[in-house]
Design a protein around this motif. Structure first.
Motif, PDB file in Angstrom:
ATOM      1  N   ASN A   5       0.746  -0.240  -5.043  1.00  0.00           N
ATOM      2  CA  ASN A   5       1.891  -0.691  -4.262  1.00  0.00           C
ATOM      3  C   ASN A   5       3.231  -0.223  -4.828  1.00  0.00           C
ATOM      4  O   ASN A   5       4.283  -0.658  -4.351  1.00  0.00           O
TER       5      ASN A   5
ATOM      6  N   LYS B 122       0.833  -1.222   0.000  1.00  0.00           N
ATOM      7  CA  LYS B 122       0.000   0.000   0.000  1.00  0.00           C
ATOM      8  C   LYS B 122       0.861   1.263   0.000  1.00  0.00           C
ATOM      9  O   LYS B 122       0.535   2.253   0.679  1.00  0.00           O
TER      10      LYS B 122
ATOM     11  N   SER C 209       1.208   4.863  -7.175  1.00  0.00           N
ATOM     12  CA  SER C 209      -0.144   4.325  -7.188  1.00  0.00           C
ATOM     13  C   SER C 209      -0.104   2.881  -6.724  1.00  0.00           C
ATOM     14  O   SER C 209       0.847   2.153  -7.042  1.00  0.00           O
TER      15      SER C 209
ATOM     16  N   ASN D 110      -0.512   4.767  -0.468  1.00  0.00           N
ATOM     17  CA  ASN D 110      -1.163   5.465   0.645  1.00  0.00           C
ATOM     18  C   ASN D 110      -0.183   6.272   1.483  1.00  0.00           C
ATOM     19  O   ASN D 110      -0.578   6.946   2.447  1.00  0.00           O
ATOM     20  N   LYS D 111       1.101   6.167   1.153  1.00  0.00           N
ATOM     21  CA  LYS D 111       2.134   6.943   1.831  1.00  0.00           C
ATOM     22  C   LYS D 111       2.771   7.884   0.808  1.00  0.00           C
ATOM     23  O   LYS D 111       2.582   7.726  -0.391  1.00  0.00           O
ATOM     24  N   TYR D 112       3.538   8.839   1.263  1.00  0.00           N
ATOM     25  CA  TYR D 112       4.345   9.662   0.368  1.00  0.00           C
ATOM     26  C   TYR D 112       5.704   9.001   0.156  1.00  0.00           C
ATOM     27  O   TYR D 112       6.307   8.480   1.090  1.00  0.00           O
TER      28      TYR D 112
END
Lengths: 120, 106
Positions: B68, B26, B66, B29-31
């Motif tokens: 993974n 994921k 985007s 979902n992080k920068y």
């Protein structure tokens, strides 16, 4: 502009404590908008984050593992790394670095690096 | 603990486009940030917040993320771009680096 100047010994004996200092110019170790980090690089492990210190309403520290300690000295505007019980596997180039508090901010300012060799 | 995976090496011809991937659970979902590291020098931040360039970084460096996977793209690669590239993200209060990718400009 912001600069980080590292100092400390390049040779440490096994089982001893590695100590390095990073002096800050152009910013403050007490800044509420940055954290102050130590990172190392070795051929076998690449870049490895060791930990950070930062001040918000009080001082906070985060570490990668238990042998690490990072302290801030506000009177000298610097921060330091202590890595205890070193072994030859701790031989690496050690860097200090700044990162902002914004989500996704990167390590934008780096020290010059210090090669530390662990050997008797 | 959280892990980021990069290919060990990527080769590109001068003037062509180089793409370096970074995979993590994921990760989108992080920068993600990207660093260029040349021998004997300190690492340089080339991308932060997935796709933003710090001042002074050439426009040929771009980033995306985007699902993974995050990707660093170097358009019109130059000989001076030959270096090791590392991705980095924060997992809770820990900074995590990928293993690094050696970019060779043939």
């Amino acid at each position: 502009q912001v600069q980080l100047q590292q100092s400390g010994p390049g040779l440490v004996k096994p089982s001893q404590t590695l100590s390095l200092t990073c002096a800050i110019s152009g910013d403050s170790v007490s800044s509420n908008s940055a954290s102050w980090n130590w990172i190392r690089q070795s051929p076998s492990r690449g870049l490895e984050w060791l930990g950070r210190t930062y001040r918000r309403s009080k001082w906070y520290n985060d570490y990668a593992h238990s042998r690490i300690n990072i302290n801030a000295d506000t009177s000298k505007n610097q921060f330091s790394l202590q890595l205890s019980s070193v072994t030859p596997e701790d031989t690496a180039v050690y860097y200090c670095a700044r990162v902002g508090i914004g989500a996704g901010d990167g390590f934008d300012i780096w020290g010059q690096g210090t090669l530390v060799t662990v050997s008797s | 603990s959280y892990e980021l995976t990069q290919p060990p090496s990527v080769s590109v011809s001068p003037g062509q486009t180089a793409s370096i991937t970074c995979s993590g659970d994921k990760l989108g979902n992080k920068y993600t940030c990207w660093y260029q590291h040349k021998p004997g020098q300190s690492p340089v931040l080339v991308i932060y917040q997935d796709n933003r360039r710090p001042s002074g970084i050439p426009e040929r460096f771009s980033g995306s993320s985007s699902g993974n996977t995050a990707t660093l793209t170097i358009s019109g690669t130059q000989a001076m771009d030959e270096a090791d590239y590392y991705c980095q993200a924060w997992d809770s209060s820990t900074a995590v680096f990928g293993g690094g990718t050696r970019l060779t400009v043939l």
